[in-house]
Design a protein around this motif. Structure first.
Motif, PDB file in Angstrom:
ATOM      1  N   ARG A 135       0.878  -1.164   0.000  1.00 52.35           N
ATOM      2  CA  ARG A 135       0.000   0.000   0.000  1.00 52.35           C
ATOM      3  C   ARG A 135       0.918   1.217   0.000  1.00 52.35           C
ATOM      4  N   PRO A 136       0.649   2.197  -0.851  1.00 50.92           N
ATOM      5  CA  PRO A 136       1.485   3.398  -0.821  1.00 50.92           C
ATOM      6  C   PRO A 136       1.215   4.194   0.455  1.00 50.92           C
ATOM      7  N   SER A 137       2.175   4.999   0.829  1.00 55.64           N
ATOM      8  CA  SER A 137       2.006   5.902   1.963  1.00 55.64           C
ATOM      9  C   SER A 137       0.866   6.868   1.675  1.00 55.64           C
ATOM     10  N   GLY A 138      -0.026   7.030   2.633  1.00 62.20           N
ATOM     11  CA  GLY A 138      -1.104   8.001   2.481  1.00 62.20           C
ATOM     12  C   GLY A 138      -0.564   9.407   2.305  1.00 62.20           C
ATOM     13  N   ARG A 139       0.558   9.715   2.973  1.00 58.73           N
ATOM     14  CA  ARG A 139       1.181  11.036   2.832  1.00 58.73           C
ATOM     15  C   ARG A 139       1.604  11.285   1.385  1.00 58.73           C
ATOM     16  N   VAL A 140       2.189  10.270   0.773  1.00 57.07           N
ATOM     17  CA  VAL A 140       2.650  10.410  -0.612  1.00 57.07           C
ATOM     18  C   VAL A 140       1.454  10.594  -1.544  1.00 57.07           C
ATOM     19  N   VAL A 141       0.388   9.853  -1.323  1.00 55.48           N
ATOM     20  CA  VAL A 141      -0.800   9.984  -2.178  1.00 55.48           C
ATOM     21  C   VAL A 141      -1.422  11.373  -1.997  1.00 55.48           C
ATOM     22  N   VAL A 142      -1.493  11.861  -0.758  1.00 53.94           N
ATOM     23  CA  VAL A 142      -2.039  13.205  -0.522  1.00 53.94           C
ATOM     24  C   VAL A 142      -1.183  14.259  -1.223  1.00 53.94           C
ATOM     25  N   GLU A 143       0.121  14.162  -1.096  1.00 55.97           N
ATOM     26  CA  GLU A 143       0.988  15.129  -1.779  1.00 55.97           C
ATOM     27  C   GLU A 143       0.804  15.051  -3.295  1.00 55.97           C
ATOM     28  N   SER A 144       0.578  13.850  -3.815  1.00 55.84           N
ATOM     29  CA  SER A 144       0.326  13.694  -5.252  1.00 55.84           C
ATOM     30  C   SER A 144      -1.005  14.332  -5.643  1.00 55.84           C
ATOM     31  N   ILE A 145      -2.011  14.211  -4.786  1.00 60.09           N
ATOM     32  CA  ILE A 145      -3.308  14.861  -5.045  1.00 60.09           C
ATOM     33  C   ILE A 145      -3.106  16.370  -5.124  1.00 60.09           C
ATOM     34  N   LEU A 146      -2.397  16.917  -4.142  1.00 60.88           N
ATOM     35  CA  LEU A 146      -2.182  18.363  -4.116  1.00 60.88           C
ATOM     36  C   LEU A 146      -1.382  18.821  -5.329  1.00 60.88           C
ATOM     37  N   ALA A 147      -0.383  18.031  -5.706  1.00 67.27           N
ATOM     38  CA  ALA A 147       0.454  18.398  -6.861  1.00 67.27           C
ATOM     39  C   ALA A 147      -0.337  18.350  -8.163  1.00 67.27           C
ATOM     40  N   CYS A 148      -1.119  17.303  -8.370  1.00 71.71           N
ATOM     41  CA  CYS A 148      -1.811  17.168  -9.659  1.00 71.71           C
ATOM     42  C   CYS A 148      -3.008  18.107  -9.779  1.00 71.71           C
ATOM     43  N   THR A 149      -3.454  18.675  -8.659  1.00 75.44           N
ATOM     44  CA  THR A 149      -4.552  19.643  -8.724  1.00 75.44           C
ATOM     45  C   THR A 149      -4.046  21.070  -8.659  1.00 75.44           C
ATOM     46  N   GLY A 150      -2.720  21.244  -8.560  1.00 69.18           N
ATOM     47  CA  GLY A 150      -2.135  22.576  -8.575  1.00 69.18           C
ATOM     48  C   GLY A 150      -2.216  23.320  -7.258  1.00 69.18           C
ATOM     49  N   ILE A 151      -2.492  22.612  -6.176  1.00 70.48           N
ATOM     50  CA  ILE A 151      -2.536  23.268  -4.872  1.00 70.48           C
ATOM     51  C   ILE A 151      -1.106  23.397  -4.366  1.00 70.48           C
ATOM     52  N   ASN A 152      -0.663  24.627  -4.228  1.00 71.28           N
ATOM     53  CA  ASN A 152       0.694  24.886  -3.749  1.00 71.28           C
ATOM     54  C   ASN A 152       0.707  24.829  -2.238  1.00 71.28           C
ATOM     55  N   ARG A 153       1.645  24.076  -1.718  1.00 74.75           N
ATOM     56  CA  ARG A 153       1.746  23.901  -0.263  1.00 74.75           C
ATOM     57  C   ARG A 153       3.144  24.247   0.192  1.00 74.75           C
TER      58      ARG A 153
END
Length: 163
Positions: A135-153
């Motif tokens: 299972r991938p890290s939930g943190r990595v998937v969340v960061e990928s969600i933010l990156a692919c939607t253009g949310i700058n963090r």
């Protein structure tokens, strides 16, 4: 699942999910054919299917291992099975995900595809079939969600480890 010698039934699927995938799957309620497992050592990020598709492509393009993904055909939602390591005290992450209609599933039942029809016409299918316990890290998937939607963090807001 293709190598199950005793047929594709809800019971044989549960055996596969338990032995091969490490998911404590059960038929619930008994006799229904509906397969679930309880979140705990595995959680999920559930989102609209359109976002799920974009996220999957983004992760693959950037060399991030995707892991199992379940689609619920009736509601057009995808669930990425994850390691449950997303911090629960980061309100910025929660707010960002909320605006994107992404839910973090930390507790409760997570439905899995079953070979029998589900009541009400709903059906689940695998987008990415689990073939082991990864299972991938939930943190990595969340960061990928933010990156692919253009949310700058702020990169300090949630440390990401790709392990």
């Amino acid at each position: 699942m293709k190598n199950i010698s005793f047929g594709d039934t809800p019971v044989s699927r549960c055996v596969y999910y338990r032995l091969v995938c490490g998911l404590a799957a059960n038929i619930d309620p008994p006799g229904s054919g509906r397969i679930i497992f309880l979140a705990g050592s595995c959680g999920a990020l559930t989102m609209p299917g359109t976002l799920g598709s974009v996220l999957r492509q983004h992760m693959q393009r950037h060399g991030v291992a995707v892991g199992p993904i379940v689609a619920h055909v009736g509601s057009n939602r995808w669930s990425f099975l994850i390691r449950p390591d997303v911090p629960d005290d980061d309100t910025r992450v929660f707010n960002d995900l909320f605006r994107l209609n992404v839910m973090i599933v930390r507790q409760g039942a997570i439905p899995l595809p079953s070979p029998t029809a589900e009541p009400g016409g709903g059906s689940r299918r695998w987008i990415e079939l689990p073939c082991n316990t990864f299972r991938p890290s939930g943190r990595v998937v969340v960061e990928s969600i933010l990156a692919c939607t253009g949310i700058n963090r702020d990169p300090r807001s949630m440390a990401v480890h790709r392990g």
